[in-house]
Design a protein around this motif. Structure first.
Motif, PDB file in Angstrom:
ATOM      1  N   SER A   1     -62.725  94.988  28.158  1.00 59.90           N
ATOM      2  CA  SER A   1     -64.108  95.176  27.228  1.00 59.90           C
ATOM      3  C   SER A   1     -65.129  94.204  27.276  1.00 59.90           C
ATOM      4  O   SER A   1     -64.619  92.865  27.912  1.00 59.90           O
ATOM      5  CB  SER A   1     -63.915  95.579  25.732  1.00 59.90           C
ATOM      6  N   THR A   2     -66.280  94.082  26.878  1.00 57.75           N
ATOM      7  CA  THR A   2     -67.236  93.281  26.800  1.00 57.75           C
ATOM      8  C   THR A   2     -67.268  92.374  25.588  1.00 57.75           C
ATOM      9  O   THR A   2     -67.123  91.208  25.752  1.00 57.75           O
ATOM     10  CB  THR A   2     -68.667  93.902  27.074  1.00 57.75           C
ATOM     11  N   THR A   3     -67.149  92.891  24.516  1.00 62.18           N
ATOM     12  CA  THR A   3     -67.264  92.292  23.306  1.00 62.18           C
ATOM     13  C   THR A   3     -65.881  92.313  22.475  1.00 62.18           C
ATOM     14  O   THR A   3     -65.885  91.458  21.619  1.00 62.18           O
ATOM     15  CB  THR A   3     -68.173  92.859  22.214  1.00 62.18           C
TER      16      THR A   3
ATOM     17  N   THR B   1     -68.827 102.246  22.507  1.00 58.41           N
ATOM     18  CA  THR B   1     -67.835 101.655  23.000  1.00 58.41           C
ATOM     19  C   THR B   1     -67.520 101.824  24.701  1.00 58.41           C
ATOM     20  O   THR B   1     -67.057 101.010  25.413  1.00 58.41           O
ATOM     21  CB  THR B   1     -66.474 102.009  22.048  1.00 58.41           C
TER      22      THR B   1
ATOM     23  N   ASP C   1     -69.800  99.505  26.113  1.00 53.27           N
ATOM     24  CA  ASP C   1     -69.126  98.249  26.435  1.00 53.27           C
ATOM     25  C   ASP C   1     -68.129  98.205  27.512  1.00 53.27           C
ATOM     26  O   ASP C   1     -67.869  97.028  28.182  1.00 53.27           O
ATOM     27  CB  ASP C   1     -68.171  98.211  25.028  1.00 53.27           C
TER      28      ASP C   1
END
Length: 291
Positions: A129-131, A147, A150
């Motif tokens: 994921s990114t975050t 999401t 993401d």
């Protein structure tokens, strides 16, 4: 006699030079062709992007072996390079599920990501994921389309060349014709499945103290858990076991030594084979994503 030989040699040299000169003057092509060749050699064309999976083949499993997939989550962090160095020194494969936000937060984060990406087939770069659900797990998984974006953003920012992912904080599985997920993450898991991702959970976790990121189990204790999971057939797929750990657990020298000790214990068992998750059984065949 020496004078006669010298004269013959001189005449022969003049004849050769004259012929070469005539060739150049009569066509001019030889000189220009040579110049083009030199210019081309001095400025080679930019090489095409290399597909790291160009030679990927399904693994031929040995029925006498048990396969272990050592995975590291949340990198790049302090400890990532130690994990890479330890695995490389001991000659074992590992998979790194990385977070785009963490890569951007470190001055050398993208360099570490590239190092892992370029180290295939020894190491596999995968999407975490990114975050990493920075807004909280419940809210993260309830916002299904966001999401999905993401993960797409992480795929692009990290240049992950194949669709292999792990959900933050949740053990879910997507393989060819299979999806296993809790109700909270099922919609996101289904979205990733439809986008062509394989999603990996885990069978055994090397836990860590969340206050200081120190490993909880000793190498010997973790080995006992691995042995037990195989013996009791408590793995997602029989004779295949995924171990979850986190990069930051091994930033201290004594904890890096524990990682090395655990790997060496695994290697003492001739039935154990360490592989990357792109060779986990039943997954969708990897498809290269050029960037």
């Amino acid at each position: 006699m020496p004078i006669r030989n010298n004269m013959l040699g001189f005449i022969l040299m003049l004849t050769v030079n004259s012929i070469a000169s005539c060739n150049n003057v009569s066509t001019g092509k030889e000189v220009s062709d040579t110049a083009s060749i030199v210019k081309s050699a001095a400025a080679p064309a930019k090489p095409a992007a290399v597909d790291p999976l160009a030679h990927w083949q399904p693994l031929a499993y040995d029925s006498t072996k048990k396969y272990i997939y050592l995975t590291f989550d949340d990198g790049p962090q302090h400890g990532t390079v130690t994990c890479v160095d330890t695995c490389r020194k001991l000659g074992v494969k590992a998979s790194f599920f990385m977070v785009a936000m963490h890569a951007k937060a470190k001055s050398d984060g993208m360099q570490i990501v590239k190092m892992i990406r370029d180290s295939y087939p020894s190491f596999l770069l995968a999407n975490h994921s990114t975050t990493h659900a920075a807004i909280g797990y419940h809210r993260f998984y309830k916002q299904v389309s966001q999401t999905g974006e993401d993960f797409t953003n992480a795929q692009e920012q990290l240049h992950v060349p194949y669709k292999m992912a792990r959900l933050p904080g949740n053990s879910a599985w997507v393989r060819q014709g299979e999806m296993k997920a809790s109700p909270l993450v099922r919609p996101v898991t289904a979205l990733l499945d439809s986008a062509g991702y394989n999603v990996f959970g885990w069978d055994v976790e090397w836990s860590f103290n969340h206050k200081n990121a120190r490993p909880v189990q000793s190498p010997q204790k973790l080995l006992a858990e691995v042995d037990s999971a195989f013996a009791r057939n408590k793995t997602h797929v029989k004779n295949h076991l995924v171990i979850l750990s986190h990069d930051r657990m091994f930033q201290r020298p004594e904890d890096a030594a524990a990682l090395s000790a655990f790997i060496q214990l695994l290697k003492q068992n001739p039935a154990y084979v360490l592989e990357t998750v792109d060779h986990y059984p039943g997954i969708k065949p990897p498809v290269y994503q050029p960037f």
